[in-house]
Design a protein around this motif. Structure first.
Motif, PDB file in Angstrom:
ATOM      1  N   ILE A  62       0.617  -1.395  -0.119  1.00 29.61           N
ATOM      2  CA  ILE A  62      -0.376   0.115  -0.130  1.00 29.61           C
ATOM      3  C   ILE A  62       1.130   1.412  -0.022  1.00 29.61           C
ATOM      4  CG2 ILE A  62      -2.059   1.116   1.414  1.00 29.61           C
ATOM      5  CD1 ILE A  62      -2.673  -1.589   2.758  1.00 29.61           C
ATOM      6  N   SER A  63       0.555   1.841  -1.084  1.00 29.87           N
ATOM      7  CA  SER A  63       1.140   2.962  -1.159  1.00 29.87           C
ATOM      8  C   SER A  63       1.142   4.702  -0.941  1.00 29.87           C
ATOM      9  CB  SER A  63       1.322   3.780  -2.502  1.00 29.87           C
ATOM     10  OG  SER A  63       0.267   4.227  -2.751  1.00 29.87           O
ATOM     11  N   ARG A  64       1.908   5.179  -0.187  1.00 34.36           N
ATOM     12  CA  ARG A  64       1.457   6.847   0.742  1.00 34.36           C
ATOM     13  C   ARG A  64       1.102   7.633   0.538  1.00 34.36           C
ATOM     14  NH1 ARG A  64       5.812  11.978   0.599  1.00 34.36           N
ATOM     15  NH2 ARG A  64       4.530  11.270  -1.071  1.00 34.36           N
ATOM     16  N   GLN A  65       0.241   7.173  -0.974  1.00 28.94           N
ATOM     17  CA  GLN A  65      -0.753   8.036  -1.731  1.00 28.94           C
ATOM     18  C   GLN A  65      -2.021   6.872  -1.232  1.00 28.94           C
ATOM     19  OE1 GLN A  65       1.753   7.453  -3.017  1.00 28.94           O
ATOM     20  NE2 GLN A  65       2.503   9.535  -4.072  1.00 28.94           N
ATOM     21  N   GLU A  66      -2.096   5.785  -1.826  1.00 34.53           N
ATOM     22  CA  GLU A  66      -3.250   5.129  -1.596  1.00 34.53           C
ATOM     23  C   GLU A  66      -4.108   5.318   0.591  1.00 34.53           C
ATOM     24  OE1 GLU A  66      -2.453   1.321  -4.197  1.00 34.53           O
ATOM     25  OE2 GLU A  66      -1.302   1.294  -2.292  1.00 34.53           O
ATOM     26  N   LEU A  67      -2.771   5.402   1.318  1.00 40.07           N
ATOM     27  CA  LEU A  67      -3.277   5.457   2.332  1.00 40.07           C
ATOM     28  C   LEU A  67      -3.624   6.657   3.091  1.00 40.07           C
ATOM     29  CD1 LEU A  67       0.467   4.427   4.135  1.00 40.07           C
ATOM     30  CD2 LEU A  67      -2.247   2.722   4.390  1.00 40.07           C
ATOM     31  N   VAL A  68      -3.395   7.504   1.969  1.00 37.94           N
ATOM     32  CA  VAL A  68      -3.976   8.721   2.219  1.00 37.94           C
ATOM     33  C   VAL A  68      -5.637   8.759   1.475  1.00 37.94           C
ATOM     34  CG1 VAL A  68      -4.338  11.294   1.691  1.00 37.94           C
ATOM     35  CG2 VAL A  68      -1.939  10.165   2.438  1.00 37.94           C
ATOM     36  N   LEU A  69      -5.462   8.088   0.875  1.00 38.92           N
ATOM     37  CA  LEU A  69      -6.640   8.025  -0.272  1.00 38.92           C
ATOM     38  C   LEU A  69      -7.576   7.132   1.299  1.00 38.92           C
ATOM     39  CD1 LEU A  69      -6.513   7.012  -3.504  1.00 38.92           C
ATOM     40  CD2 LEU A  69      -7.295   9.265  -2.398  1.00 38.92           C
ATOM     41  N   ILE A  70      -7.825   5.747   1.874  1.00 38.71           N
ATOM     42  CA  ILE A  70      -7.943   5.329   2.643  1.00 38.71           C
ATOM     43  C   ILE A  70      -8.369   6.156   3.724  1.00 38.71           C
ATOM     44  CG2 ILE A  70      -8.530   3.698   4.285  1.00 38.71           C
ATOM     45  CD1 ILE A  70      -6.105   2.331   2.706  1.00 38.71           C
ATOM     46  N   PHE A  71      -7.657   7.894   4.420  1.00 36.59           N
ATOM     47  CA  PHE A  71      -8.229   8.629   5.567  1.00 36.59           C
ATOM     48  C   PHE A  71      -9.040   9.302   4.474  1.00 36.59           C
ATOM     49  CE2 PHE A  71      -7.592  12.654   6.868  1.00 36.59           C
ATOM     50  CZ  PHE A  71      -7.985  12.267   8.811  1.00 36.59           C
ATOM     51  N   ILE A  72      -9.363   9.225   3.520  1.00 26.76           N
ATOM     52  CA  ILE A  72     -10.017  10.354   3.418  1.00 26.76           C
ATOM     53  C   ILE A  72     -11.354  10.011   2.695  1.00 26.76           C
ATOM     54  CG2 ILE A  72     -10.556  11.497   0.424  1.00 26.76           C
ATOM     55  CD1 ILE A  72      -8.509  13.363   2.666  1.00 26.76           C
ATOM     56  N   THR A  73     -11.143   8.740   2.251  1.00 26.99           N
ATOM     57  CA  THR A  73     -12.326   8.025   2.320  1.00 26.99           C
ATOM     58  C   THR A  73     -13.084   7.701   3.621  1.00 26.99           C
ATOM     59  OG1 THR A  73     -11.408   6.172   0.497  1.00 26.99           O
ATOM     60  CG2 THR A  73     -13.367   5.633   1.670  1.00 26.99           C
ATOM     61  N   MET A  74     -12.419   7.603   4.690  1.00 26.68           N
ATOM     62  CA  MET A  74     -13.660   7.611   5.883  1.00 26.68           C
ATOM     63  C   MET A  74     -13.658   8.730   6.478  1.00 26.68           C
ATOM     64  SD  MET A  74     -10.208   5.956   8.815  1.00 26.68           S
ATOM     65  CE  MET A  74     -10.730   5.995   9.659  1.00 26.68           C
ATOM     66  N   VAL A  75     -13.149   9.799   6.078  1.00 23.53           N
ATOM     67  CA  VAL A  75     -13.565  11.957   6.551  1.00 23.53           C
ATOM     68  C   VAL A  75     -14.798  11.919   6.045  1.00 23.53           C
ATOM     69  CG1 VAL A  75     -13.160  13.489   5.591  1.00 23.53           C
ATOM     70  CG2 VAL A  75     -11.930  12.930   6.867  1.00 23.53           C
ATOM     71  N   TRP A  76     -14.362  11.255   4.184  1.00 18.69           N
ATOM     72  CA  TRP A  76     -15.891  11.397   3.055  1.00 18.69           C
ATOM     73  C   TRP A  76     -17.312  10.186   3.352  1.00 18.69           C
ATOM     74  CZ3 TRP A  76     -15.208   9.815  -3.032  1.00 18.69           C
ATOM     75  CH2 TRP A  76     -15.784   9.836  -3.674  1.00 18.69           C
ATOM     76  N   TYR A  99     -12.623   3.628  -2.485  1.00 17.90           N
ATOM     77  CA  TYR A  99     -13.680   4.360  -2.577  1.00 17.90           C
ATOM     78  C   TYR A  99     -14.581   3.330  -1.779  1.00 17.90           C
ATOM     79  CZ  TYR A  99     -10.818   8.298  -4.149  1.00 17.90           C
ATOM     80  OH  TYR A  99     -10.101   8.780  -5.088  1.00 17.90           O
ATOM     81  N   ALA A 100     -14.160   2.127  -2.668  1.00 22.85           N
ATOM     82  CA  ALA A 100     -15.683   1.609  -2.103  1.00 22.85           C
ATOM     83  C   ALA A 100     -16.333   1.968  -0.519  1.00 22.85           C
ATOM     84  CB  ALA A 100     -15.241   0.011  -2.851  1.00 22.85           C
ATOM     85  N   GLY A 101     -15.020   1.801   0.323  1.00 22.17           N
ATOM     86  CA  GLY A 101     -15.239   1.691   1.646  1.00 22.17           C
ATOM     87  C   GLY A 101     -15.780   2.686   2.172  1.00 22.17           C
ATOM     88  N   GLU A 102     -16.074   3.616   1.218  1.00 16.88           N
ATOM     89  CA  GLU A 102     -17.179   5.556   1.498  1.00 16.88           C
ATOM     90  C   GLU A 102     -18.005   4.600   2.049  1.00 16.88           C
ATOM     91  OE1 GLU A 102     -20.068   8.241   0.993  1.00 16.88           O
ATOM     92  OE2 GLU A 102     -19.158   6.840  -0.985  1.00 16.88           O
TER      93      GLU A 102
END
Length: 304
Positions: free
Chosen positions: A12-26, A250-253
């Motif tokens: 999992i890249s740094r960008q993907e980790l950030v997207l996971i966090f953003i998905t939680m916020v979303w 994004y499916a985790g949103e």
């Protein structure tokens, strides 16, 4: 088979980790929007939300705005139009459905993409895409709460379903222009366009400007900051994260939205929970690909 070739590697890249966090916020924003509908019309709130986000970004990125290009204006305008359509319809729908229902129906934008490609680009979906579509549609039937064995969608559910088309377009456009434009300028342009379009849509919806209240202003400020963070991050991360991997993240949103809704007291029936799980499975399955192992040719015998 060697140990190195049989080992399962999860990177999992740094960008993907950030997207996971953003998905939680979303996911957490759905409940805030749902509560805000008690104080404002849907399109005014969307316009106010993105106007707040635009002002925040304009303040932080003001030194970079002079170098804007026509490609950035074009990209920002197209993405902004899709954001206005997606968030506008989604927010309008939340007047009559719960935040959890909205989040899970919104996730249908992923399996819808292969159908759009088939319709407009004559690219028929593959086996996994069809399976994902079937799972997602079955999940939609359960989330919508069918009566007498038939699928009956109310106006809010139909609007949310239509919003998935615009959201799919947003993801595709972001991936298309990522790496070709300045993230800061494009994000500001798209948020300004989305805000302006939402305010214009107040007219056909018959909305008037509501009385300013503390809950409304706090919701707009909080969601404005979240929207700015989400859009900047998506534009930044999708320069190096493929659309497929981004979509799976994004499916985790809707899952996070369901968790937040549950903590806030929302209760989905057991059938709807099963439908929600099927939608998430359909989202993930539709992005999987069957890879056939290539036969390794026999090595020719070494000559003495």
């Amino acid at each position: 088979m060697s140990a190195s070739s049989s080992r399962l590697s999860l990177r999992i890249s740094r960008q993907e980790l950030v997207l996971i966090f953003i998905t939680m916020v979303w996911g957490g924003t759905f409940l805030v929007v749902h509560r805000a509908m008690a104080h404002s019309g849907p399109f005014f709130f969307v316009g106010l939300r993105f106007a707040t986000a635009s002002l925040l970004l304009a303040f932080f990125f003001r030194r970079y705005l002079k170098q804007v290009t026509w490609m950035e204006i074009k990209a920002g305008a197209l993405i902004g139009l899709s954001i206005a359509g997606g968030y506008g319809l989604q927010t309008w729908g939340m007047q009559t459905i719960s935040s959890s229902q909205s989040a899970f129906i919104t996730a249908l934008y992923v399996p819808v993409v292969p159908l759009l490609q088939w319709l407009f680009l004559r690219r028929p979906p593959g086996l996994m895409a069809w399976l994902g579509i079937l799972l997602a549609f079955t999940g939609l039937v359960l989330v919508a709460g069918p009566q007498d064995g038939s699928l009956t969608l109310n106006a809010g559910e139909i609007a949310t379903l239509l919003s998935t088309l615009a959201i799919a377009a947003e993801i595709i456009l972001i991936s298309r222009y990522a790496g070709k434009v300045d993230v800061r300028r494009v994000t500001l342009i798209q948020l300004m366009v989305a805000s302006a379009c939402a305010f214009v849509l107040m007219i056909p919806n018959g909305e008037s400007v509501p009385a300013m209240s503390t809950p409304l202003l706090l919701s707009a400020l909080g969601l404005g900051a979240a929207s700015a963070l989400i859009q900047v991050t998506m534009n930044w991360a999708q320069r190096s994260v493929s659309p497929t991997r981004a979509t799976v993240i994004y499916a985790g949103e809707p899952v996070w939205a369901g968790v937040v809704g549950r903590l806030a007291g929302e209760r989905l029936p057991a059938a709807a929970l099963l439908g929600a799980a099927l939608i998430v499975c359909g989202v993930i399955v539709s992005e999987l690909r069957i890879r056939r192992k290539k036969a390794v040719p026999d090595q020719a015998p070494l000559e003495p």
